[in-house]
Design a protein around this motif. Structure first.
Motif, PDB file in Angstrom:
ATOM      1  N   VAL A 343      56.128  54.238  -6.892  1.00 35.79           N
ATOM      2  CA  VAL A 343      55.033  54.676  -6.022  1.00 35.79           C
ATOM      3  C   VAL A 343      55.481  55.815  -5.103  1.00 35.79           C
ATOM      4  O   VAL A 343      54.727  56.757  -4.854  1.00 35.79           O
ATOM      5  CB  VAL A 343      54.521  53.487  -5.169  1.00 35.79           C
ATOM      6  N   ALA A 344      56.719  55.729  -4.614  1.00 33.46           N
ATOM      7  CA  ALA A 344      57.196  56.698  -3.621  1.00 33.46           C
ATOM      8  C   ALA A 344      58.262  57.640  -4.155  1.00 33.46           C
ATOM      9  O   ALA A 344      58.862  58.391  -3.387  1.00 33.46           O
ATOM     10  CB  ALA A 344      57.755  55.938  -2.406  1.00 33.46           C
ATOM     11  N   GLN A 345      58.525  57.632  -5.463  1.00 29.59           N
ATOM     12  CA  GLN A 345      59.682  58.357  -5.985  1.00 29.59           C
ATOM     13  C   GLN A 345      59.607  59.865  -5.758  1.00 29.59           C
ATOM     14  O   GLN A 345      60.626  60.506  -5.463  1.00 29.59           O
ATOM     15  CB  GLN A 345      59.863  58.054  -7.475  1.00 29.59           C
ATOM     16  N   GLU A 346      58.429  60.452  -5.883  1.00 27.88           N
ATOM     17  CA  GLU A 346      58.333  61.903  -5.699  1.00 27.88           C
ATOM     18  C   GLU A 346      58.693  62.282  -4.265  1.00 27.88           C
ATOM     19  O   GLU A 346      59.429  63.250  -4.030  1.00 27.88           O
ATOM     20  CB  GLU A 346      56.923  62.392  -6.043  1.00 27.88           C
ATOM     21  N   PHE A 347      58.187  61.524  -3.319  1.00 28.87           N
ATOM     22  CA  PHE A 347      58.474  61.802  -1.907  1.00 28.87           C
ATOM     23  C   PHE A 347      59.951  61.593  -1.596  1.00 28.87           C
ATOM     24  O   PHE A 347      60.600  62.453  -0.988  1.00 28.87           O
ATOM     25  CB  PHE A 347      57.613  60.895  -1.022  1.00 28.87           C
ATOM     26  N   LEU A 348      60.500  60.464  -2.012  1.00 29.96           N
ATOM     27  CA  LEU A 348      61.874  60.118  -1.642  1.00 29.96           C
ATOM     28  C   LEU A 348      62.907  61.016  -2.345  1.00 29.96           C
ATOM     29  O   LEU A 348      63.868  61.473  -1.729  1.00 29.96           O
ATOM     30  CB  LEU A 348      62.145  58.649  -1.954  1.00 29.96           C
ATOM     31  N   LEU A 349      62.720  61.253  -3.636  1.00 30.66           N
ATOM     32  CA  LEU A 349      63.710  62.048  -4.367  1.00 30.66           C
ATOM     33  C   LEU A 349      63.658  63.531  -3.992  1.00 30.66           C
ATOM     34  O   LEU A 349      64.595  64.269  -4.282  1.00 30.66           O
ATOM     35  CB  LEU A 349      63.512  61.879  -5.868  1.00 30.66           C
ATOM     36  N   ALA A 350      62.587  63.947  -3.343  1.00 32.97           N
ATOM     37  CA  ALA A 350      62.527  65.319  -2.844  1.00 32.97           C
ATOM     38  C   ALA A 350      63.331  65.492  -1.564  1.00 32.97           C
ATOM     39  O   ALA A 350      63.602  66.624  -1.139  1.00 32.97           O
ATOM     40  CB  ALA A 350      61.072  65.732  -2.599  1.00 32.97           C
ATOM     41  N   ARG A 351      63.749  64.382  -0.938  1.00 29.08           N
ATOM     42  CA  ARG A 351      64.421  64.448   0.353  1.00 29.08           C
ATOM     43  C   ARG A 351      65.827  63.852   0.361  1.00 29.08           C
ATOM     44  O   ARG A 351      66.736  64.379   0.993  1.00 29.08           O
ATOM     45  CB  ARG A 351      63.557  63.732   1.408  1.00 29.08           C
ATOM     46  N   ILE A 352      66.002  62.734  -0.316  1.00 29.69           N
ATOM     47  CA  ILE A 352      67.258  61.987  -0.189  1.00 29.69           C
ATOM     48  C   ILE A 352      68.490  62.764  -0.634  1.00 29.69           C
ATOM     49  O   ILE A 352      69.502  62.776   0.077  1.00 29.69           O
ATOM     50  CB  ILE A 352      67.138  60.633  -0.922  1.00 29.69           C
ATOM     51  N   PRO A 353      68.507  63.417  -1.804  1.00 23.97           N
ATOM     52  CA  PRO A 353      69.743  64.080  -2.253  1.00 23.97           C
ATOM     53  C   PRO A 353      70.300  65.082  -1.251  1.00 23.97           C
ATOM     54  O   PRO A 353      71.508  65.059  -0.941  1.00 23.97           O
ATOM     55  CB  PRO A 353      69.319  64.763  -3.561  1.00 23.97           C
ATOM     56  N   ASP A 354      69.458  65.957  -0.726  1.00 25.03           N
ATOM     57  CA  ASP A 354      69.941  66.953   0.244  1.00 25.03           C
ATOM     58  C   ASP A 354      70.452  66.290   1.514  1.00 25.03           C
ATOM     59  O   ASP A 354      71.448  66.729   2.107  1.00 25.03           O
ATOM     60  CB  ASP A 354      68.825  67.935   0.595  1.00 25.03           C
ATOM     61  N   ARG A 355      69.805  65.222   1.941  1.00 22.52           N
ATOM     62  CA  ARG A 355      70.210  64.567   3.183  1.00 22.52           C
ATOM     63  C   ARG A 355      71.529  63.812   3.008  1.00 22.52           C
ATOM     64  O   ARG A 355      72.280  63.675   3.974  1.00 22.52           O
ATOM     65  CB  ARG A 355      69.094  63.630   3.664  1.00 22.52           C
ATOM     66  N   VAL A 356      71.771  63.332   1.803  1.00 24.96           N
ATOM     67  CA  VAL A 356      73.066  62.699   1.544  1.00 24.96           C
ATOM     68  C   VAL A 356      74.177  63.736   1.600  1.00 24.96           C
ATOM     69  O   VAL A 356      75.181  63.573   2.309  1.00 24.96           O
ATOM     70  CB  VAL A 356      73.058  61.993   0.167  1.00 24.96           C
ATOM     71  N   HIS A 357      74.018  64.809   0.866  1.00 19.05           N
ATOM     72  CA  HIS A 357      75.089  65.807   0.761  1.00 19.05           C
ATOM     73  C   HIS A 357      75.303  66.607   2.037  1.00 19.05           C
ATOM     74  O   HIS A 357      76.404  67.122   2.276  1.00 19.05           O
ATOM     75  CB  HIS A 357      74.796  66.752  -0.405  1.00 19.05           C
ATOM     76  N   SER A 358      74.263  66.715   2.868  1.00 21.01           N
ATOM     77  CA  SER A 358      74.402  67.478   4.113  1.00 21.01           C
ATOM     78  C   SER A 358      74.757  66.604   5.311  1.00 21.01           C
ATOM     79  O   SER A 358      74.907  67.109   6.429  1.00 21.01           O
ATOM     80  CB  SER A 358      73.105  68.235   4.409  1.00 21.01           C
ATOM     81  N   SER A 359      74.901  65.296   5.089  1.00 20.17           N
ATOM     82  CA  SER A 359      75.203  64.387   6.194  1.00 20.17           C
ATOM     83  C   SER A 359      76.566  64.705   6.816  1.00 20.17           C
ATOM     84  O   SER A 359      77.535  64.959   6.098  1.00 20.17           O
ATOM     85  CB  SER A 359      75.204  62.940   5.698  1.00 20.17           C
ATOM     86  N   PRO A 360      76.660  64.667   8.138  1.00 13.48           N
ATOM     87  CA  PRO A 360      77.966  64.873   8.791  1.00 13.48           C
ATOM     88  C   PRO A 360      78.955  63.758   8.481  1.00 13.48           C
ATOM     89  O   PRO A 360      80.161  63.912   8.709  1.00 13.48           O
ATOM     90  CB  PRO A 360      77.611  64.901  10.286  1.00 13.48           C
ATOM     91  N   LEU A 361      78.466  62.632   7.927  1.00  9.45           N
ATOM     92  CA  LEU A 361      79.336  61.512   7.577  1.00  9.45           C
ATOM     93  C   LEU A 361      79.874  61.612   6.149  1.00  9.45           C
ATOM     94  O   LEU A 361      80.711  60.814   5.750  1.00  9.45           O
ATOM     95  CB  LEU A 361      78.571  60.193   7.736  1.00  9.45           C
ATOM     96  N   TRP A 362      79.392  62.578   5.377  1.00 10.29           N
ATOM     97  CA  TRP A 362      79.791  62.709   3.980  1.00 10.29           C
ATOM     98  C   TRP A 362      81.237  63.188   3.893  1.00 10.29           C
ATOM     99  O   TRP A 362      81.605  64.208   4.469  1.00 10.29           O
ATOM    100  CB  TRP A 362      78.868  63.704   3.277  1.00 10.29           C
TER     101      TRP A 362
END
Length: 404
Positions: A343-362
């Motif tokens: 139901v939410a895959q288009e919304f979530l997958l458009a945001r999660i990857p970039d936020r994971v890789h750009s996290s200061p904790l990565w």
């Protein structure tokens, strides 16, 4: 992967080795190639493949010429040689699938999980659904090797018991494995739902690559399946993957909070309190949450700023949780699935990857791949059925041990 209780196996270790090699060959494989890849003698390969042909596990797929000499006979898996049934017990829906030997979903059925019925009544409903599915598919029951059940944790794998899942009311200490086995007259095994989802990607994915991955399960609750070095991580009691205690926050300026704030029910409550969704009389059942969550996602798609903000915060929370897990386990892939994810895959997958890789904790020196499950809503049920096939067909070194 894990062996189940009282499930049939196809034979000795060499037979399992050869069948596994045939299963993993995309275009079929000759006896000569089997001898080369397995290290078994040509005579052993010939004897075993003859037995597998006679028992209907593999088929002769014709011959090919390979230069000078006699043409080679190609062997392929007989997808209709055997079947397995998978059942996913979720607080919202029950999914039943019939899987063939090639991991194709032959038939499936989804029914609503009764909210007020006793567990025993629900088990009887599952058995009835299995019987109907097999009859409609026209499959000979003698070719069905068993049933796998994926259930929310905590579970007791050894006893085949669902202990007390927080979102599945009336299921304290329910012996689902034995009760369902009695109802169907088939062997049954039990697995935690998030683990079963990981098994689906590993077993039915059709590749022997060395995989290290997280399966992020987005259902009525949240959980993770873990794959390390091509093995599913289960923990001491088979209950690995619970992320209820995982906390997120601070890195995005918001107070620390549990990752389960991204659960659909929590997001629906937030949407109601912020006027995105209409207030609902009484408590929200799982079926109501499912419908309202779809309305929330649609509102965000239509541009409602409050709805976007709610789902955006959920994407942040999921991304932060995945950063911690990826850093801890050093994986290179994340799968997404579960009943609520499509139901939410288009919304979530458009945001999660970039936020994971750009996290200061990565901290990892490599990026990771993000993939939606190839099995959609059926993933946990497919994984449960795959466990039956895995037990029967995967070679296990312990099979070489001498037992009394």
């Amino acid at each position: 992967m894990q062996a189940g209780a009282n499930l049939p196996a196809v034979g000795g270790y060499n037979q399992a080795v050869i069948l596994d090699a045939v299963r993993r060959s995309t275009d079929g494989v000759s006896r000569v190639e089997l001898a080369e890849s397995t290290g078994l003698s040509p005579q052993t390969v010939s004897n075993v493949t003859r037995r597998l042909l006679d028992e209907g596990f593999i088929v002769d797929a014709g011959t090919v010429s390979a230069g000078v000499g006699k043409p080679r006979t190609i062997l392929r898996l007989d997808a209709a040689g055997r079947y397995a049934i998978g059942v996913h017990l979720d607080p919202t829906v029950i999914t039943v699938v019939l899987l063939d030997l090639a991991s194709h979903v032959v038939a499936d059925r989804v029914i609503a999980t009764p909210e007020s019925a006793e567990a025993r009544v629900t088990i009887a409903r599952i058995a009835e659904t299995v019987d109907d599915l097999v009859a409609e598919a026209g499959v000979d029951r003698t070719r069905i090797m068993g049933v796998g059940v994926a259930a929310p944790g905590p579970i007791d794998v050894a006893a085949g018991t669902v202990l007390n899942p927080p979102l599945l009311h009336g299921w304290r200490d329910v012996a689902i494995r034995d009760e369902l086995a009695d109802a169907l007259d088939m062997p049954v095994l039990l697995e935690k739902d998030v683990t079963a989802a990981a098994v689906a990607e590993l077993w039915a994915g059709g590749t022997a690559d060395d995989r290290n991955a997280i399966f992020f399960y987005y259902g009525t609750g949240l959980g993770t399946g873990i794959i390390l070095r091509n093995e599913v991580v289960r923990g001491v009691t088979g209950n690995a993957g619970d992320i209820a205690a995982l906390t997120v926050g601070s890195a995005d300026g918001r107070p620390r909070r549990p990752a389960i704030t991204a659960m659909p029910s929590v997001l629906v409550d937030a949407a109601i309190s912020r006027g995105v969704l209409q207030a609902h009389d009484g408590s929200l059942g799982t079926e109501e949450v499912r419908g309202l969550f779809g309305q929330l996602v649609q509102a965000a798609t239509d541009g409602d700023e409050e709805a976007i903000a709610i789902l955006d915060a959920a994407a942040d929370d999921i991304a932060q949780g995945l950063v911690q897990l990826a850093n801890l386990l050093d994986v290179d892939r994340v799968y997404f699935g579960g009943p609520f994810f499509p139901v939410a895959q288009e919304f979530l997958l458009a945001r999660i990857p970039d936020r994971v890789h750009s996290s200061p904790l990565w901290v990892l020196p490599h990026e990771i791949q993000f993939e939606r499950s190839q099995f959609g809503d059926d993933v946990a049920a497919v994984g449960a059925a795959s466990l039956v096939l895995d037990h029967a067909f995967s070679p296990r070194p312990e099979g070489l041990l001498i037992t009394r």
